[in-house]
Motif scaffolding. Structure first.
Motif, PDB file in Angstrom:
ATOM      1  N   CYS A   1       0.829  -1.210   0.000  1.00  0.00           N
ATOM      2  CA  CYS A   1       0.000   0.000   0.000  1.00  0.00           C
ATOM      3  C   CYS A   1       0.860   1.256   0.000  1.00  0.00           C
ATOM      4  O   CYS A   1       1.879   1.320   0.690  1.00  0.00           O
ATOM      5  N   VAL A   2       0.405   2.242  -0.756  1.00  0.00           N
ATOM      6  CA  VAL A   2       1.004   3.575  -0.738  1.00  0.00           C
ATOM      7  C   VAL A   2      -0.097   4.549  -0.356  1.00  0.00           C
ATOM      8  O   VAL A   2      -1.090   4.692  -1.078  1.00  0.00           O
ATOM      9  N   TRP A   3       0.068   5.211   0.793  1.00  0.00           N
ATOM     10  CA  TRP A   3      -0.978   6.063   1.369  1.00  0.00           C
ATOM     11  C   TRP A   3      -0.640   7.528   1.164  1.00  0.00           C
ATOM     12  O   TRP A   3       0.413   7.996   1.588  1.00  0.00           O
ATOM     13  N   LYS A   4      -1.547   8.237   0.517  1.00  0.00           N
ATOM     14  CA  LYS A   4      -1.443   9.689   0.390  1.00  0.00           C
ATOM     15  C   LYS A   4      -2.563  10.307   1.226  1.00  0.00           C
ATOM     16  O   LYS A   4      -3.714  10.360   0.811  1.00  0.00           O
ATOM     17  N   PRO A   5      -2.258  10.774   2.442  1.00  0.00           N
ATOM     18  CA  PRO A   5      -3.301  11.336   3.306  1.00  0.00           C
ATOM     19  C   PRO A   5      -3.640  12.770   2.901  1.00  0.00           C
ATOM     20  O   PRO A   5      -2.969  13.386   2.068  1.00  0.00           O
ATOM     21  N   SER A   6      -4.679  13.300   3.513  1.00  0.00           N
ATOM     22  CA  SER A   6      -5.065  14.688   3.276  1.00  0.00           C
ATOM     23  C   SER A   6      -3.979  15.637   3.774  1.00  0.00           C
ATOM     24  O   SER A   6      -3.383  15.424   4.840  1.00  0.00           O
ATOM     25  N   GLU A   7      -3.757  16.700   3.012  1.00  0.00           N
ATOM     26  CA  GLU A   7      -2.810  17.724   3.446  1.00  0.00           C
ATOM     27  C   GLU A   7      -3.285  18.431   4.715  1.00  0.00           C
ATOM     28  O   GLU A   7      -2.497  19.097   5.383  1.00  0.00           O
ATOM     29  N   LYS A   8      -4.582  18.300   5.056  1.00  0.00           N
ATOM     30  CA  LYS A   8      -5.127  18.979   6.230  1.00  0.00           C
ATOM     31  C   LYS A   8      -4.889  18.206   7.521  1.00  0.00           C
ATOM     32  O   LYS A   8      -5.024  18.769   8.610  1.00  0.00           O
ATOM     33  N   THR A   9      -4.578  16.919   7.408  1.00  0.00           N
ATOM     34  CA  THR A   9      -4.365  16.099   8.606  1.00  0.00           C
ATOM     35  C   THR A   9      -3.143  15.191   8.442  1.00  0.00           C
ATOM     36  O   THR A   9      -3.239  13.973   8.616  1.00  0.00           O
ATOM     37  N   PRO A  10      -1.985  15.737   8.121  1.00  0.00           N
ATOM     38  CA  PRO A  10      -0.819  14.888   7.856  1.00  0.00           C
ATOM     39  C   PRO A  10      -0.223  14.241   9.099  1.00  0.00           C
ATOM     40  O   PRO A  10       0.369  13.157   9.012  1.00  0.00           O
ATOM     41  N   LEU A  11      -0.384  14.879  10.255  1.00  0.00           N
ATOM     42  CA  LEU A  11       0.259  14.356  11.455  1.00  0.00           C
ATOM     43  C   LEU A  11      -0.409  13.086  11.962  1.00  0.00           C
ATOM     44  O   LEU A  11       0.258  12.206  12.519  1.00  0.00           O
ATOM     45  N   SER A  12      -1.706  12.979  11.782  1.00  0.00           N
ATOM     46  CA  SER A  12      -2.397  11.742  12.173  1.00  0.00           C
ATOM     47  C   SER A  12      -1.863  10.564  11.365  1.00  0.00           C
ATOM     48  O   SER A  12      -1.690   9.454  11.891  1.00  0.00           O
ATOM     49  N   ALA A  13      -1.588  10.804  10.085  1.00  0.00           N
ATOM     50  CA  ALA A  13      -1.030   9.745   9.240  1.00  0.00           C
ATOM     51  C   ALA A  13       0.381   9.373   9.688  1.00  0.00           C
ATOM     52  O   ALA A  13       0.745   8.192   9.731  1.00  0.00           O
ATOM     53  N   ILE A  14       1.176  10.374  10.016  1.00  0.00           N
ATOM     54  CA  ILE A  14       2.539  10.107  10.487  1.00  0.00           C
ATOM     55  C   ILE A  14       2.512   9.301  11.778  1.00  0.00           C
ATOM     56  O   ILE A  14       3.297   8.366  11.968  1.00  0.00           O
ATOM     57  N   ALA A  15       1.597   9.633  12.674  1.00  0.00           N
ATOM     58  CA  ALA A  15       1.473   8.879  13.927  1.00  0.00           C
ATOM     59  C   ALA A  15       1.152   7.413  13.642  1.00  0.00           C
ATOM     60  O   ALA A  15       1.716   6.512  14.271  1.00  0.00           O
ATOM     61  N   CYS A  16       0.247   7.161  12.700  1.00  0.00           N
ATOM     62  CA  CYS A  16      -0.084   5.777  12.334  1.00  0.00           C
ATOM     63  C   CYS A  16       1.146   5.047  11.800  1.00  0.00           C
ATOM     64  O   CYS A  16       1.388   3.879  12.125  1.00  0.00           O
ATOM     65  N   GLN A  17       1.922   5.740  10.971  1.00  0.00           N
ATOM     66  CA  GLN A  17       3.109   5.110  10.395  1.00  0.00           C
ATOM     67  C   GLN A  17       4.127   4.762  11.477  1.00  0.00           C
ATOM     68  O   GLN A  17       4.756   3.708  11.429  1.00  0.00           O
ATOM     69  N   HIS A  18       4.277   5.626  12.467  1.00  0.00           N
ATOM     70  CA  HIS A  18       5.168   5.307  13.586  1.00  0.00           C
ATOM     71  C   HIS A  18       4.689   4.043  14.317  1.00  0.00           C
ATOM     72  O   HIS A  18       5.508   3.191  14.693  1.00  0.00           O
ATOM     73  N   ILE A  19       3.385   3.938  14.507  1.00  0.00           N
ATOM     74  CA  ILE A  19       2.835   2.786  15.234  1.00  0.00           C
ATOM     75  C   ILE A  19       3.076   1.498  14.466  1.00  0.00           C
ATOM     76  O   ILE A  19       3.525   0.489  15.025  1.00  0.00           O
ATOM     77  N   VAL A  20       2.770   1.497  13.161  1.00  0.00           N
ATOM     78  CA  VAL A  20       2.893   0.256  12.389  1.00  0.00           C
ATOM     79  C   VAL A  20       4.356  -0.072  12.098  1.00  0.00           C
ATOM     80  O   VAL A  20       4.704  -1.253  11.927  1.00  0.00           O
TER      81      VAL A  20
END
Length: 506
Positions: A178-197
């Motif tokens: 998977c390649v995830w492109k999150p919303s530019e309005k909520t990038p930190l939530s995506a980064i937090a998920c990536q740290h967890i996984v």
């Protein structure tokens, strides 16, 4: 804030990852909280160079990941679910703070991620195909399902983490990367998920590139949509965005999974439990400050109960607590940004110009308790169903009320919008409920009885018809979106008969 530290969020954050390896990016974007207007952090954004590095890594990873047995892939997803459980409070708090939804809804979103992990673990042992009888003697036919390759995931700000997990966890157990492109309005939530996984991926020796993150602008989304290496693009967002993605992906004969706009209605019958209808309508209309694709935007109310239900609704709106969503006593948080506020105000003005009468007035809220300019008053307007604004999705807490006399009329009003995501009827009349769920009833992908339009469970396939895009994610057999079907025929005899009785003697 403590939850930022716990999730590894810093003042400046690399925004591109191939799993455990991070890249800063060619530029950056700032993430401001709509809760208090403060800068949370800056995030690196991908350019073409970083995009290409991620795609090459993902391509190599797929060659390995597809050969890992599905139950083993499921075990990795199980551990991701456990890691999310351990970080639920912190991640839910970040979602609430970065996006603006109430803390309860932020925690609920993380719970959805945990639930889809559980679902995917079971699915990893159920990627079944059919076995069929052949018309030819000594032949056997069956079908099996194989992974597609790279799945591109484009997610929206309103569910900054859950929708990614719906796609990624199923795609992973199916053998995809998977390649995830999150919303530019909520990038930190995506980064937090990536740290967890990332911790789970490293612990299990998962190939680098199985779960990738690319923070970027619309150019990055365009690259994903146009890339022949991406057989499936799953995109969540506006209908306008979805149409653009669909055209680009179709031009290369790729696949799209689209979850787009909603303009959802609840029909309130004269046989409804009005107290139950009130709860469903209220949460559906104001939950996430009206920024759900499943938000209730229209109430179609039987004329015999219209005035009494309207009075209940107005009273309930007067009791709403609006403010900082991290304060669990508040029901409604802010809109995502100033552009959303402008859209909200524009819709109110359009409704008034078209003849709408507001029984609960809207407006921007200011003063103590409103730490940014993104807090607005949820409002209610009485309208006619043919007003143009009623056919438009406004991502804000504006609720339109209209009357009906027969159920057939109510269903026609409900269906007479371009969108077709979620719908509901409140009735204790079995005949009405069954008609609503029949082929002559709701034309939406989701049709509920005696619950509201929002709050779907992960066990059912989620998605809608018409301008909602036709996609299905999450439960049921939505896993088939992430795989390719292969039909196999085995001849275990000593002759080679042809199908349809064709003779070809030499």
């Amino acid at each position: 804030m403590k939850f930022l530290e716990e999730l590894g969020i810093k003042a400046v954050n690399p925004g591109i990852s191939t799993g455990t390896k991070w890249m800063q990016g060619s530029g950056d974007v700032a993430s401001f909280s709509p809760v208090d207007g403060l800068l949370i952090g800056r995030v690196g954004m991908a350019g073409k160079h970083e995009y290409e590095e991620v795609m090459q890594t993902a391509t190599r990873a797929f060659e390995q990941w597809r050969t890992v047995p599905a139950p083993r892939r499921g075990e990795v997803v199980r551990q991701i679910g456990a890691a999310l459980r351990a970080k639920k409070q912190a991640l839910g708090s970040l979602v609430s703070y970065e996006m603006g939804k109430s803390l309860q809804e932020g925690l609920g979103e993380v719970q959805e991620m945990i639930d889809i992990c559980d679902f995917a673990v079971g699915l990893s042992r159920q990627l079944y195909g059919l076995s069929m009888h052949s018309e030819r003697p000594s032949h056997r036919m069956y079908e099996q399902w194989h992974p597609l390759g790279i799945v591109g995931i484009i997610s929206a700000f309103n569910f900054p983490v859950a929708v990614w997990s719906w796609n990624a966890m199923l795609a992973m157990v199916c053998g995809n990367v998977c390649v995830w492109k999150p919303s530019e309005k909520t990038p930190l939530s995506a980064i937090a998920c990536q740290h967890i996984v990332a911790e789970v991926l490293e612990r299990n020796g998962v190939p680098e590139g199985v779960l990738c993150l690319i923070n970027g602008g619309h150019e990055t989304g365009e690259l994903l949509a146009a890339d022949h290496r991406v057989p499936l693009v799953s995109a969540t967002g506006s209908t306008r965005m979805g149409k653009a993605v669909a055209v680009t992906v179709a031009a290369r004969l790729g696949r799209c999974l689209l979850e787009l706009g909603g303009n959802n209605a609840i029909i309130i019958s004269r046989d409804a439990d009005l107290d139950m209808a009130l709860v469903g309508s209220l949460f559906g209309a104001v939950g996430t400050a009206g920024q759900r694709c499943t938000t209730t935007r229209r109430l179609i109310i039987h004329e015999s109960v219209y005035e009494s239900f309207k009075a209940k609704l107005v009273k309930a709106y007067g009791q709403l607590r609006i403010g900082n969503p991290l304060d669990e006593s508040n029901h409604v948080g802010p809109l995502i940004d100033q552009a959303a506020v402008d859209s909200y105000l524009g819709a109110i003005n359009a409704c008034k110009a078209q003849g709408g009468r507001f029984i609960v007035e809207g407006g921007v809220l200011s003063g103590p308790g409103y730490e940014s300019e993104c807090y607005v008053q949820p409002c209610i307007a009485e309208v006619e169903q043919d007003y143009p604004i009623v056919h438009t999705e406004t991502f804000a807490p504006i609720l339109y009320l209209m009357k009906y006399s027969t159920l057939e009329e109510a269903i026609a009003i409900q269906n007479n919008v371009p969108q077709g995501l979620s719908s509901a009827i409140m009735t204790l009349n079995l005949r009405e409920a069954e008609l609503f769920l029949s082929a002559a009833g709701s034309d939406c992908g989701i049709a509920n009885v005696n619950i509201g339009t929002s709050g779907a469970e992960i066990g059912g396939a989620f998605g809608g018809e018409k301008e909602t895009g036709g996609g299905r994610e999450s439960g049921s057999d939505a896993w088939k979106n992430y795989m390719r079907r292969q039909t196999n025929t085995i001849n275990y005899g000593t002759q080679l008969p042809l199908a349809q009785g064709i003779k070809f003697d030499v």
